[in-house]
Write a protein that holds these residues in place. Structure first.
Motif, PDB file in Angstrom:
ATOM      1  N   GLY A   1     -39.827 -44.038   6.363  1.00  0.00           N
ATOM      2  CA  GLY A   1     -41.700 -43.383   6.395  1.00  0.00           C
ATOM      3  C   GLY A   1     -41.815 -43.073   4.892  1.00  0.00           C
ATOM      4  O   GLY A   1     -42.809 -42.423   4.654  1.00  0.00           O
ATOM      5  N   GLY A   2     -41.336 -44.286   4.212  1.00  0.00           N
ATOM      6  CA  GLY A   2     -41.915 -44.580   2.953  1.00  0.00           C
ATOM      7  C   GLY A   2     -41.336 -45.442   1.512  1.00  0.00           C
ATOM      8  O   GLY A   2     -41.627 -46.189   2.602  1.00  0.00           O
ATOM      9  N   TRP A   3     -42.502 -45.557   0.705  1.00  0.00           N
ATOM     10  CA  TRP A   3     -42.379 -47.139   0.240  1.00  0.00           C
ATOM     11  C   TRP A   3     -41.253 -47.259  -0.340  1.00  0.00           C
ATOM     12  O   TRP A   3     -40.767 -46.765  -1.253  1.00  0.00           O
ATOM     13  N   GLU A   4     -40.346 -48.244  -0.297  1.00  0.00           N
ATOM     14  CA  GLU A   4     -39.744 -48.694  -0.967  1.00  0.00           C
ATOM     15  C   GLU A   4     -39.515 -49.895  -2.079  1.00  0.00           C
ATOM     16  O   GLU A   4     -40.074 -50.502  -1.815  1.00  0.00           O
ATOM     17  N   SER A   5     -39.171 -50.260  -3.669  1.00  0.00           N
ATOM     18  CA  SER A   5     -39.283 -51.199  -4.044  1.00  0.00           C
ATOM     19  C   SER A   5     -38.217 -52.418  -4.192  1.00  0.00           C
ATOM     20  O   SER A   5     -36.828 -51.966  -4.048  1.00  0.00           O
ATOM     21  N   MET A   6     -38.942 -53.759  -4.256  1.00  0.00           N
ATOM     22  CA  MET A   6     -37.675 -54.660  -4.086  1.00  0.00           C
ATOM     23  C   MET A   6     -37.109 -54.259  -5.066  1.00  0.00           C
ATOM     24  O   MET A   6     -37.279 -54.592  -6.899  1.00  0.00           O
ATOM     25  N   VAL A   7     -35.443 -54.508  -5.071  1.00  0.00           N
ATOM     26  CA  VAL A   7     -35.316 -55.004  -6.206  1.00  0.00           C
ATOM     27  C   VAL A   7     -35.353 -56.308  -7.551  1.00  0.00           C
ATOM     28  O   VAL A   7     -34.943 -57.409  -6.744  1.00  0.00           O
TER      29      VAL A   7
END
Length: 797
Positions: A327-333
């Motif tokens: 349901g949302g945006w996550e940043s790649m490590v």
């Protein structure tokens, strides 16, 4: 080894608490006797470096992403890929996952390697010549190196997952059914909800392949998404006292891997208070994974658990480093590392990771990215390191209890103990996938997550069967009662032909001996050939074809009366392999594809290239035999006349190729004149580039070989018929009469070209022979060729 070492039988080794004796027998097997396990593992590392220093140094560099540091800029991309697939968790959790013995063993083992590396700096005559030829020095190790490196293992089933997706994308499910059999059957493919097959690029596994395939491996002809399951099979079996001539159990194991110089495995005998184990392992790892300890014998084959998944992400159009999940945006490590480069500027490696694992491909123009989730990147999953937990087991119960903690790769272990117990115990970490089965890539949006792992006790097993024997050969061996739909192991198993042949022969008698087991390990009867040959009966008169085409008549004359054995001196074996692999198989698949493709004329050859197995992985004849022997319901071959047409036209094409390859006289043909084993040093070409030539020791062979990828005596081969895979290591254990056991490890125990054991076993391996695997002190002393003493360095004991 060099003369300087031959004259020196005593080595001062820092870190030892007491002297260690190493007795090297006439076949090059070292027998190590130490006063403690810590000294034993330190001596094992020292001795592994003494015999295999260049090999294990290369193993470490490739695994850690440090090839460019010594071999130059061309390896930067390999190094970047390798670093993506290192274990990156905490080492405390990693060591704890294996149990208390592994970290001390790794620390001592790498200490022994380092002691020899440092000794080479002082005594240059000990240094293997590859370092001088390539212009660099061996490196010292950290204990964690043996655990952090994961990309050398046998990994399943990412290649099949992607190959399936691309075939479905381009040609549909009926074409995929012609590419590979799925078991247990029937199994219907379901494209996961939310997965857009069109977004997956053909080269999605390029980085994964760079990480998991040695850059010097010969080209196999495999497409970017093709699985690598042609080489990595194995056979094992165990017989109880009712099936043997002596009344003692027998255990046999012959793992199949790439045929290399030096060999992948190394035989060693490790003896210290509380531990006395002999057998084979990989020279860069402590311990023994296949062998016996005087109480329990054990041997493994691949149990191909699906421990991998490709996740397909929707990325943020405004920021491609963010992906949609739950349901949302996550940043790649993002991790940036420096790759040292010999002869050039250091390179930057920008590595990206999602919550599932390393990102192997980004496609910003499609708002997509792709990452790999792999169980073998979790704590406690370094390949084969878990063998330290079972090699000291005192009976069958202790052995199977230790196997509950096994992680990677998935293994079929068979075992036998001195009380007469035999058993089969598959083991490995099986992901829980609720509502999906892992056969295809999945969206990375949170709907397709692993819910932990299945408990070890949920896998099937067997002990003391009424038949008196157990065997595995990577075939689908789940019992009918196993709920694979709920607890999926995999749907990608190897072909059953090696197992069926083993079972047929084991069941045929009750007086088995060690020598009989060696003969079965090197058996060259092809069940696919035996299945196809009856179809040739009566072909002479079909439409008058054989009478009209002398090539067909001559081919039939060669094949008729042949027993299906792919012996090296057989004319029929040569013709059959040329015909079956290079003519009959493509003709069958072309005929079947013609009727399943909506526009066959425009797509046929492209589809054929997709479904044909890579040449050196062509050891699965299930699709071919299904089309020939059970054509009902198979698209394109319902008509018996079509089957006959395919047989005849492919024979007509195969015979002149055999003449071109082997001459005009079929009586002089021999399979072994084509099918040969020729071993090449992995960096021979690099040495040639650097020095303008290469030493003769960088090539061993050739030797004629029987068999194929379909036979128990496995011998997969490339398009030029050079053997690419098989069993260079074999073991047969006489349980209780340990000195009657035998082994083989071609081309020799040592990786040092100056050693007498560098290639001394190659000719006897090519002749399908074995040598005694000694265990008792008396037998070892009787056959000792050389004695080395390792003693504590002055002031370090």
């Amino acid at each position: 080894m060099p003369d300087a070492e031959d004259s020196q039988t005593v080595f001062e080794v820092p870190g030892l608490a007491a002297p260690v004796e190493i007795r090297i027998d006439r076949w090059g097997v070292p027998h190590l006797y130490a006063a403690s396990r810590e000294d034993l593992y330190l001596a094992q590392g020292f001795n592994a470096a003494r015999d295999r220093l260049f090999q294990i140094d290369l193993w470490r560099r490739r695994g850690l992403g440090l090839l460019s540091e010594v071999l130059g800029p061309r390896y930067v991309e390999h190094d970047r890929a390798a670093r993506l697939f290192l274990y990156r968790g905490g080492m405390e959790e990693e060591w704890r996952a294996y149990g208390p013995e592994v970290e001390p063993a790794a620390r001592a083992f790498t200490g022994g390697i380092n002691a020899f590396v440092e000794m080479c700096g002082r005594r240059r005559t000990l240094l293997p010549p590859e370092f001088t030829l390539l212009g660099y020095e061996p490196s010292c190790w950290e204990p964690g190196d043996v655990a952090r490196i994961r990309s050398h293992g046998l990994h399943y089933n990412l290649g099949d997952e992607v190959a399936r997706a691309l075939t479905l994308r381009d040609f549909g499910p009926e074409a995929e059914d012609l590419r590979k059999v799925r078991e247990p059957s029937p199994h219907r493919l379901r494209v996961p909800e939310g997965l857009d097959l069109s977004v997956i690029p053909d080269d999605v596994l390029h980085v994964y392949r760079l990480a998991t395939t040695a850059p010097w491996a010969p080209a196999s002809g495999s497409r970017s998404a093709a699985p690598r399951t042609g080489l990595d099979g194995s056979n094992n079996w165990v017989l109880d006292s009712s099936r043997t001539a002596t009344g003692r159990p027998l255990l046999a194991n012959d793992p199949h891997r790439a045929v290399t110089l030096p060999s992948l495995r190394y035989l060693v005998h490790l003896s210290a208070p509380g531990l006395d184990v002999v057998g084979g392992g990989e020279p860069a790892l402590p311990g023994v994974s296949i062998g016996h300890n005087g109480r329990v014998a054990f041997g493994l084959t691949i149990f191909p658990i699906d421990q991998e998944d490709l996740y397909v992400y929707r990325t943020d159009p405004q920021d491609p480093s963010r992906y949609f999940h739950d349901g949302g945006w996550e940043s790649m490590v993002r991790v940036t590392e420096t790759v040292p480069v010999a002869g050039g500027e250091d390179a930057k490696a920008e590595l990206r990771f999602t919550r599932h694992g390393p990102v192997i491909r980004r496609l910003p123009e499609r708002n997509a990215a792709f990452a790999v989730r792999a169980a073998w990147l979790e704590p406690g999953m370094a390949p084969y390191l878990g063998s330290l937990g079972y090699m000291g087991a005192r009976n069958a119960d202790e052995f199977t209890e230790a196997m509950r903690h096994w992680g990677s790769p998935g293994e079929n272990q068979v075992y036998a103990d001195t009380e007469g117990t035999i058993g089969w115990c598959p083991a490995g970490r099986v992901p829980v996938r609720t509502g999906w089965d892992g056969t295809l890539p999945v969206p990375g949006d949170g709907r397709y997550e692993w819910s932990g792992h299945h408990e070890p006790g949920t896998l099937p097993s067997a002990r003391n069967p009424r038949s008196g024997w157990l065997a595995t050969a990577n075939e689908m061996n789940l019992p009918p009662s196993y709920p694979n739909a709920e607890r999926t192991v995999t749907y990608d198993w190897y072909a059953p032909y090696r197992y069926r042949r083993i079972a047929e022969v084991l069941e045929s008698r009750r007086d088995w001996t060690v020598a009989d087991c060696v003969r079965l390990q090197t058996d060259h009867l092809s069940l696919p050939a035996r299945g196809v040959l009856p179809l040739l009966d009566g072909l002479d008169g079909v439409d008058g074809r054989a009478g009209q085409d002398p090539r067909v008549a001559r081919a039939l004359g060669v094949l008729r009366g042949w027993d299906g054995r792919l012996e090296a001196d057989s004319p029929a074996a040569a013709l059959f392999e040329i015909w079956f692999r290079r003519h009959l198989r493509p003709a069958l698949l072309r005929s079947a594809l013609h009727r399943v493709l909506p526009e066959p004329d425009g797509q046929l050859e492209r589809a054929l290239a997709r479904v044909l197995p890579a040449e050196d992985a062509a050891s699965d004849a299930r699709v071919d035999l299904g089309l020939l022997l059970s054509p009902e319901g198979r698209p394109g071959l319902e008509d018996p006349d079509e089957v006959r047409r395919v047989l005849l036209t492919s024979l007509a094409d195969a015979f002149p190729e055999a003449e071109r390859l082997l001459g005009d006289d079929p009586g002089s043909w021999e399979w072994g004149k084509l099918h040969r084993s020729l071993l090449r040093h992995p960096l021979a070409e690099r040495v040639r580039e650097r020095t303008g030539g290469e030493p003769e020791w960088m090539t061993v062979g050739p030797a004629p070989r029987g068999g194929s990828g379909d036979t128990v005596g496995a011998a997969a081969y490339t398009s030029d018929f050079r053997q690419s895979g098989g069993a260079t290591f074999r073991l047969v254990v006489d349980v209780g009469a340990w000195d009657e056991s035998v082994a083989m490890n071609s081309p020799g125990q040592s990786g040092h070209p100056d050693s007498p054991h560098y290639r001394d076993l190659f000719s006897s391996w090519a002749a399908d022979e074995a040598f005694p695997l000694l265990y008792s002190r008396a037998a070892v002393e009787q056959h000792t060729e050389r004695v080395l003493t390792l003693r504590p360095a002055s002031g370090t004991a």
